[in-house]
Write an enzyme that holds these catalytic residues in place. Structure first.
Site, PDB file in Angstrom:
ATOM      1  N   CYS A 124      -7.101   2.620   6.013  1.00 18.30           N
ATOM      2  CA  CYS A 124      -6.556   1.277   5.839  1.00 18.30           C
ATOM      3  C   CYS A 124      -5.820   1.213   4.505  1.00 18.30           C
ATOM      4  CB  CYS A 124      -7.651   0.218   5.899  1.00 18.30           C
ATOM      5  SG  CYS A 124      -6.996  -1.461   5.739  1.00 18.30           S
ATOM      6  N   CYS A 289       0.592  -4.548   6.695  1.00 19.83           N
ATOM      7  CA  CYS A 289      -0.271  -3.451   7.157  1.00 19.83           C
ATOM      8  C   CYS A 289       0.229  -2.112   6.623  1.00 19.83           C
ATOM      9  CB  CYS A 289      -0.368  -3.401   8.682  1.00 19.83           C
ATOM     10  SG  CYS A 289      -1.509  -2.142   9.306  1.00 19.83           S
TER      11      CYS A 289
END
Length: 368
Positions: A124, A289
């Protein structure tokens, strides 16, 4: 650079510091500490709008000589912590949490295990930026003015982070993401209620189903959140049911976990685009993201729509952005792979001690 222990002062974690001497104390926090002597302590932040709940204390040792071994141990021993932090009533399906671990690589400063209300992502980007920012402000990382290199162990490999500091202030964090590769293009999946949709499968740590928003006539903007979240989750299910997917080097990575709706254009001479990333338990990423940006740039390069080292601005549904560019080529098995450098900012939003009362009926949390 190695991480130092995070100094923990419980009084300051849940009560304001520097209070006025004339203020009237409302609570005796020692009573709470006596009742709950071992809270799970987190530093919360957001990276360009997306939350990171970083666990810095309250968990026992996480065993393993690799990050995948540590992830496996955490799943088998502490999955209740994931549920507590990412599900109601203490969290929500919108929370992504990360746990700080000891490094497994000699040169890494620390390791990270990522988790949300449904799963354990292998990587992530936004949470890594959030973690570096939080640990710097907590005094666990010492930076000098200029660029500071920090290596971070993750289940997908080592992340190379660069923290930019000016006059003692952290300005931004740039990360060289793990290499991304295009697994397959123009794959048709039959999606319940929507019909056939073409997807491209790209891997950045885990597999993404990439959907060009022009092909479905739905712009990746926040006004279309409900339909995109519903469609995104159904595409994930359809791709896993109808496509055969496997990582060339890691047989355990074999499922699509994310859908990304994207567009791309050139405005005022600058290449840019927007995206909506859907994953977890019907969650829409509020940020651009990090892994999604890397997957997008690798796909655009594969389709001859982007060149190496060309700056690209990727916007989120909220209008925040990550600066990005492709900086390196490599190979993953027989697949050409590309390293994307992303750069963004994070801000601390709170310090929390999470506890569970033995009589609480929702110790493992719930989702509605």
């Amino acid at each position: 650079m190695k991480i130092k222990s995070v100094k923990k002062d419980n009084d300051r974690l849940i009560s304001p510091s520097g209070s006025n001497s004339n203020s009237i104390p409302l609570c005796d926090f020692s009573l709470i500490y006596n009742r709950f002597p071992a809270p799970v302590t987190t530093i919360d932040s957001h990276t360009e709008g997306e939350t990171t709940r970083l666990v810095v204390d309250g968990i026992g040792e996480i065993f393993g000589s690799t990050m995948m071994e540590k992830l496996s141990f955490f799943k088998s021993s502490y999955d209740n912590i994931r549920c507590m932090l990412t599900r109601e009533p203490r969290g929500s399906r919108e929370i992504l949490a990360a746990v700080v671990t000891e490094n497994v690589s000699p040169d890494a400063a620390f390791g990270l295990i990522y988790m949300d209300a449904k799963r354990y992502p292998y990587l992530c980007g936004h949470a890594t930026i959030g973690a570096v920012t939080s640990l710097f402000h907590a005094g666990a990382l010492n930076f000098n003015d200029g660029e500071n290199r920090v290596l971070v162990d993750t289940p997908s490999g080592i992340m190379d982070a660069r923290a930019a500091v000016r006059d003692g202030n952290l300005i931004s964090v740039a990360i060289n993401m793990v290499p991304s590769f295009v697994f397959a293009t123009d794959q048709s999946v039959d999606v319940k209620g929507f019909g056939n949709i073409n997807v491209d499968i790209v891997c950045t740590g885990g597999f993404f189903a990439m959907v060009d928003s022009d092909s479905i006539g739905i712009e990746p903007v926040i006004e279309n959140r409900e339909v995109l979240v519903d469609l995104g989750m159904k595409i994930i299910d359809a791709a896993n049911e109808q496509l055969e997917i496997s990582h060339p080097l890691r047989p355990d990575v074999k499922t699509v976990d994310v859908t990304e709706f994207y567009n791309s254009d050139v405005k005022s001479g600058v290449k840019q685009g927007r995206g909506v990333v859907v994953y977890g338990e019907s969650h829409m990423d509020r940020s651009p993201c990090g892994t999604g940006t890397a997957a997008k740039l690798a796909l655009l390069y594969h389709k001859n729509r982007l060149e190496m080292n060309l700056p690209y601005i990727n916007y989120s549904p909220l209008g925040t952005s990550l600066q990005a560019k492709l900086v390196e080529k490599t190979m993953i098995g027989d697949k050409e792979a590309l390293v994307t450098r992303i750069q963004g900012r994070a801000w601390i939003t709170g310090f929390h001690n999470f506890v569970i009362d033995s009589s609480d009926p929702f110790q493992d949390g719930f989702l509605i």
